[in-house]
Design an enzyme around this catalytic site. Structure first.
Site, mmCIF file in Angstrom:
data_model
loop_
_atom_site.group_PDB
_atom_site.id
_atom_site.type_symbol
_atom_site.label_atom_id
_atom_site.label_comp_id
_atom_site.label_asym_id
_atom_site.label_seq_id
_atom_site.Cartn_x
_atom_site.Cartn_y
_atom_site.Cartn_z
ATOM 1 N N GLY A 189 -45.297 -27.274 14.800
ATOM 2 C CA GLY A 189 -44.990 -27.339 13.374
ATOM 3 C C GLY A 189 -45.960 -28.192 12.601
ATOM 4 O O GLY A 189 -46.049 -29.401 12.798
ATOM 5 N N LYS A 231 -38.314 -21.448 23.506
ATOM 6 C CA LYS A 231 -38.827 -21.973 22.232
ATOM 7 C C LYS A 231 -37.666 -22.029 21.254
ATOM 8 O O LYS A 231 -36.996 -21.022 21.016
ATOM 9 C CB LYS A 231 -39.947 -21.065 21.713
ATOM 10 C CG LYS A 231 -40.623 -21.548 20.445
ATOM 11 C CD LYS A 231 -41.982 -20.876 20.292
ATOM 12 C CE LYS A 231 -42.689 -21.225 18.999
ATOM 13 N NZ LYS A 231 -42.179 -20.479 17.843
ATOM 14 N N CYS A 272 -36.455 -17.598 16.122
ATOM 15 C CA CYS A 272 -36.776 -16.661 15.038
ATOM 16 C C CYS A 272 -35.739 -16.738 13.918
ATOM 17 O O CYS A 272 -34.539 -16.575 14.167
ATOM 18 C CB CYS A 272 -36.854 -15.232 15.564
ATOM 19 S SG CYS A 272 -37.304 -14.093 14.253
#
Ligand SMILES: Cc1cc2nc3c(=O)[nH]c(=O)nc-3n(C[C@H](O)[C@H](O)[C@H](O)COP(=O)(O)O)c2cc1C
Length: 358
Positions: A211, A149, A110
């Site tokens: 992505g 992640k 994040c």
């Protein structure tokens, strides 16, 4: 041609993961239960809840616990937590022990200021010793396998996905998902698929590429470029759950189905019903409006249809508009001028992020 994926070593508790290739990313404000269910209908193998703060879970925050909306979910699902305190992260993992989930994912990606300011999310890529303590604490406390992640690094001068990936593998992660950008890139530029390919080569456990995959062709391209075990779809699924039908067609080596406009309308109605049931009338409508900004792309007249939907005062009116449009078969038939569309709202996040998560 079937896609060539690198063979992987699986945790014995994760043998089911061998057939999981199409994953819906965790996305704050987006990937709740109704949307996960819809994505699965079109071929997503697995979904993730929106990320949840470990401190929020530990202190019993009602709003945070609502994000773990997996009760009775009869399909593969992961819960994702973030935080910077190993004690809270372990506590959250323990508290989640009786919740329905197949894996517990840790967020090290994040980029949002409010998260990195407290040294959570991607900030941990710049503090590997703390990242290690967090992972150990969560692994010891979790009833289910743990996954992570990451991004490629904090910034271009400190790209460390190899070091972090190898450490995560050693610490027992079931798999690692990598968004091919650094934290400082946020969502700008292009995701670096070379780095994803490099991580795939470096690790024995599965790597999930993430992505800039936006359709079946880019799904094929990412797997061909990286040989990653699976691909996680974020923005490409917003207002566009049929992306998973395109990906499934790639996996099954057949033509992508074309989703009829009427079906898109029907699915959007189902989504509205689901969100209103889960979040209530106002919040439910708000959430679906974010998706609508990206739905019906390419249909002449879709811009006017969206405008009508945004102006609708409540969910029943939205559904009535969609039912009428669906029955007519094409927004042009609603008397809307051709040529008004239409790529949907553009911009990096299509107006949906509002500075939230990764
Ligand atoms: C609205 C929004 C919310 C997101 N929330 C999360 C989140 O809660 N957890 C997470 O790991 N990533 C989150 N992300 C990042 C995505 O999961 C994904 O890594 C990123 O969008 C790149 O993939 P894409 O190019 O397929 O969108 C979010 C992204 C968006 C656009």
């Amino acid at each position: 041609m079937p896609l060539d994926r690198k063979p992987v070593r699986l945790d014995p508790r994760l043998t089911w993961f061998s057939g999981v290739h199409r994953l819906l990313s965790p996305m704050a404000g987006v990937t709740d239960r109704p949307f996960r269910d819809i994505c699965r209908r079109f071929g997503a193998d697995m979904g993730f809840c929106e990320f949840a703060s470990a401190s929020g879970l530990t202190y019993g925050g009602e709003a945070t616990w609502k994000l773990v909306d997996t009760e009775g979910e009869d399909a593969l699902v992961g819960v994702q937590i973030f935080g910077n305190d190993p004690g809270h992260m372990a506590g959250a993992a323990r508290l989640l022990g009786d919740r329905r989930m197949d894996v517990l994912d840790i967020n090290f990606g994040c980029p949002a200021k409010k998260v990195v300011k407290k040294c959570g999310g991607s900030a941990l890529l710049a503090d590997v010793p703390l990242l290690e303590r967090i992972v150990k604490a969560v692994v010891e406390s979790s009833a289910v396998p743990v996954t992570a992640k990451i991004r490629t690094g904090w910034d271009e001068d400190s790209v460390n996905y190899r070091e972090v990936g190898l450490l995560l593998q050693e610490l027992g992660m079931g798999w690692v998902t990598m968004h091919g950008r650094t934290r400082s890139q946020k969502f700008s530029g292009q995701a670096d698929w070379d780095r994803i390919a490099d991580l795939v080569e470096t690790l024995d456990i599965p790597v999930i590429g993430n992505g800039d995959v936006v359709d079946g062709a880019s799904y094929r391209a990412m797997v061909e470029h990286t040989r990653c075990h699976g691909v996680m779809i974020g923005r490409g699924a917003i207002g566009n759950p049929w992306i998973f039908a395109e990906m499934t067609a790639v996996d099954e080596d057949r033509e992508a189905p074309s989703i009829p406009f009427a079906e898109m309308c029907e699915v959007t109605c189902d989504h509205i019903r689901g969100e209103v049931a889960q979040r209530g009338e106002n919040q439910g409508c708000l959430v679906v409006r974010k998706h609508i900004a990206r739905t019906f792309r390419g249909y002449p007249g879709a811009a006017a249809l969206r405008k009508e939907l945004y102006a609708a005062p409540d969910s029943s009116t939205m559904m009535a508009i969609l039912t009428e449009a669906g029955a007519l078969g094409d927004p042009r038939l609603m008397g809307v001028a051709v040529g008004e569309d239409d790529a949907g709202e553009s911009g990096d996040q299509g107006g949906i992020r509002g500075g939230s998560a990764d």
